[in-house]
Design a protein around this motif. Structure first.
Motif, PDB file in Angstrom:
ATOM      1  N   TYR A 325      39.595  35.136  41.925  1.00  0.00           N
ATOM      2  CA  TYR A 325      38.701  36.546  41.635  1.00  0.00           C
ATOM      3  C   TYR A 325      40.187  37.449  40.972  1.00  0.00           C
ATOM      4  O   TYR A 325      39.889  38.346  40.092  1.00  0.00           O
ATOM      5  N   PHE A 326      41.370  37.316  41.537  1.00  0.00           N
ATOM      6  CA  PHE A 326      42.477  38.132  40.931  1.00  0.00           C
ATOM      7  C   PHE A 326      42.875  37.857  39.449  1.00  0.00           C
ATOM      8  O   PHE A 326      43.069  38.505  38.750  1.00  0.00           O
ATOM      9  N   VAL A 327      42.611  36.714  39.060  1.00  0.00           N
ATOM     10  CA  VAL A 327      42.751  36.134  37.794  1.00  0.00           C
ATOM     11  C   VAL A 327      41.478  36.456  36.927  1.00  0.00           C
ATOM     12  O   VAL A 327      41.833  37.107  35.861  1.00  0.00           O
ATOM     13  N   ALA A 328      40.482  36.611  37.299  1.00  0.00           N
ATOM     14  CA  ALA A 328      39.302  37.076  36.814  1.00  0.00           C
ATOM     15  C   ALA A 328      39.657  38.667  36.466  1.00  0.00           C
ATOM     16  O   ALA A 328      39.412  39.311  35.369  1.00  0.00           O
ATOM     17  N   SER A 329      40.045  39.470  37.623  1.00  0.00           N
ATOM     18  CA  SER A 329      40.340  40.742  37.474  1.00  0.00           C
ATOM     19  C   SER A 329      41.388  40.952  36.434  1.00  0.00           C
ATOM     20  O   SER A 329      41.254  41.870  35.725  1.00  0.00           O
ATOM     21  N   ALA A 366      46.053  44.570  44.525  1.00  0.00           N
ATOM     22  CA  ALA A 366      46.527  45.377  43.243  1.00  0.00           C
ATOM     23  C   ALA A 366      47.913  44.823  42.644  1.00  0.00           C
ATOM     24  O   ALA A 366      48.041  44.747  41.397  1.00  0.00           O
ATOM     25  N   TYR A 367      48.800  44.706  43.490  1.00  0.00           N
ATOM     26  CA  TYR A 367      50.096  44.081  43.039  1.00  0.00           C
ATOM     27  C   TYR A 367      50.265  42.790  42.569  1.00  0.00           C
ATOM     28  O   TYR A 367      50.923  42.353  41.520  1.00  0.00           O
ATOM     29  N   LEU A 368      49.358  42.041  43.033  1.00  0.00           N
ATOM     30  CA  LEU A 368      49.007  40.517  42.834  1.00  0.00           C
ATOM     31  C   LEU A 368      48.626  40.685  41.307  1.00  0.00           C
ATOM     32  O   LEU A 368      48.939  39.914  40.330  1.00  0.00           O
ATOM     33  N   ILE A 369      47.488  41.357  41.000  1.00  0.00           N
ATOM     34  CA  ILE A 369      46.860  41.763  39.738  1.00  0.00           C
ATOM     35  C   ILE A 369      48.045  42.121  38.722  1.00  0.00           C
ATOM     36  O   ILE A 369      47.955  41.537  37.624  1.00  0.00           O
ATOM     37  N   SER A 370      48.693  43.043  38.984  1.00  0.00           N
ATOM     38  CA  SER A 370      49.827  43.660  38.194  1.00  0.00           C
ATOM     39  C   SER A 370      50.757  42.396  37.764  1.00  0.00           C
ATOM     40  O   SER A 370      51.106  42.288  36.458  1.00  0.00           O
ATOM     41  N   LEU A 371      51.059  41.585  38.781  1.00  0.00           N
ATOM     42  CA  LEU A 371      52.033  40.462  38.279  1.00  0.00           C
ATOM     43  C   LEU A 371      51.504  39.684  37.517  1.00  0.00           C
ATOM     44  O   LEU A 371      52.132  39.012  36.788  1.00  0.00           O
ATOM     45  N   ILE A 372      49.930  39.369  37.590  1.00  0.00           N
ATOM     46  CA  ILE A 372      49.545  38.129  36.778  1.00  0.00           C
ATOM     47  C   ILE A 372      49.448  38.769  35.376  1.00  0.00           C
ATOM     48  O   ILE A 372      49.707  38.096  34.211  1.00  0.00           O
ATOM     49  N   CYS A 373      49.276  39.817  35.231  1.00  0.00           N
ATOM     50  CA  CYS A 373      49.115  40.747  33.957  1.00  0.00           C
ATOM     51  C   CYS A 373      50.476  40.521  33.233  1.00  0.00           C
ATOM     52  O   CYS A 373      50.593  40.130  32.141  1.00  0.00           O
TER      53      CYS A 373
END
Length: 418
Positions: A325-329, A366-373
């Motif tokens: 879900y975080f990859v998708a986000s 949110a921090y995890l999503i930022s790192l994936i981006c």
């Protein structure tokens, strides 16, 4: 469309103007707060002081000027514990109605608690938890199970109300009050209110947390115990010199830290999750149930774009691991920024997550999503993962997830998959 909510609280008055999107999510368009301290000195059945009323009238006249200038007609004003406690609460509310030319609703403690719960449930991934909103004159405790409100209790405990009690007295008052409520002792404790947010700001600055938002931020019991011991020993100027603590908030932050410490011990909670949203957002979103997907769509609406839902489905189908879900986000947000015209949408996503609030997620998520981006255009470093305490992921995995996001987003032109 725009909606305004005014929270006439025991300690402070705040006007918030929300831009409401088609799916009933929002962004805060503007906000103005005055530390009116209308409840200062009130005893049960006593009167609100005239000097406080005049200060409130001044605040409301400014709010009226803003609302009339912006031509905002959807306005809801709620008055809380000071107006309930005071013998002249209704009379003062009527005076303030004339100052702002709008109706004021004096809400009960249970209504206040339910609004607070709605604000938190609609903006955080909550399942079973004890929610609370700590104000200047009252504490609302809410038992939530399966995302539904079971019970609401309003206790006459507030950071301003208990200001002149010593530390031992505050701890006793809090524990005596908690002994009168009958709620399940869920270990997940989620709190809202100005002092709670101030504690989060202080803790995040002292720990050099990489995101500026405090929505969904976690504070450990050991940190709260340290603050509840240190802050009462400092004078107001010393407290105001601490990063994250304003001069106005320094008046009550130490009292709040003691109350929170007792709450965490009572519920055996090792961590406090902080909500940037509470009663006002409950008023703004009343009657609607909002999800993570809704909040992702809100970012698209803010950029005047149709939500690119297809990439969420693509990402979830392509990658079905525990972090799917975080990859998708991350893919969704990067595509929004690509459609919005950013030259490097992955960098834009990373910067957005660092500097903005993403409701629907804890701050660690949110921090995890930022790192994936970030890893979609530049490899992340091991030291950047130290703030991921609840999510088990390593550097190689993050960088591989970034490649997935980049490949997915590159397949879309103007929101259309090619």
């Amino acid at each position: 469309m725009f909606k305004a909510v005014i929270d006439a609280g025991y300690n402070s008055f705040r006007l918030v103007i929300y831009q409401i999107f088609p799916n009933h999510t929002f962004r805060i368009h503007s906000s103005l707060k005055f530390f009116v301290r209308i409840g200062e000195g009130i005893t049960e059945g006593g009167k609100i002081r005239e000097d406080r009323v005049k200060e409130a009238e001044r605040a409301f006249s400014i709010y009226r000027k803003i609302l009339e200038n912006k031509k905002i007609e959807d306005v809801k004003i709620v008055a809380t514990s000071a107006f309930r406690y005071a013998s002249n609460g209704k009379e003062v509310a009527e005076r303030l109605e004339k100052a702002i030319n709008n109706k004021i609703e004096i809400i009960s403690g249970e209504e206040e608690g339910r609004y607070s719960a709605t604000g938190m449930l609609n903006t955080l991934p909550i399942n079973d938890a004890i929610l609370f909103e700590l104000g200047g004159g009252s504490l609302e405790l809410i038992e939530v199970e399966n995302r539904k409100v079971n019970k609401v209790f309003q206790l006459p405990i507030g950071a301003l109300k208990l200001l002149h009690n010593d530390v031992k007295e505050i701890r006793k008052i809090v524990n005596d009050a908690l002994s009168t409520v009958n709620v399940k002792k869920f270990s997940t404790l989620i709190g809202s209110g100005g002092n709670i947010r101030a504690l989060a700001k202080m803790d995040s600055k002292l720990s050099s947390y990489p995101l500026k938002s405090i929505h969904g931020y976690s504070i450990s019991l050991s940190s709260i115990e340290k603050y509840s011991s240190l802050l009462p020993s400092l004078d107001i100027d010393a407290r105001a010199s601490i990063p994250g603590i304003s001069k106005d908030r320094a008046l009550t932050i130490h009292t709040a830290s003691i109350i929170v410490n007792e709450l965490m011990k009572y519920f055996n909670a090792n961590t406090l999750i902080v909500s940037a949203y509470g009663m006002r957002e409950g008023v703004a979103t009343e009657g609607f149930t909002l999800t993570r997907d809704d909040w992702l769509d809100a970012i698209a609406y803010y950029h005047a774009l149709e939500p690119p839902k297809e990439i969420m489905i693509d990402a979830m189908n392509f990658f079905d691991g525990k972090l799917s879900y975080f990859v998708a986000s991350a893919s969704y947000l990067s595509l929004v920024f690509k459609q919005a015209g950013y030259l490097n949408p992955f960098e834009a996503c990373y910067r957005f997550m660092k500097n903005a609030v993403l409701p629907g997620f804890t701050l660690e998520e949110a921090y995890l999503i930022s790192l994936i981006c970030k890893s979609a255009h530049r490899k992340v470093k091991k030291k950047q993962l130290k703030f991921l305490k609840q999510i088990d992921v390593h550097k190689k995995e993050i960088n591989s997830l970034g490649n997935i996001v980049k490949n997915l987003v590159d397949k879309y032109v103007d929101g259309v998959k090619i």
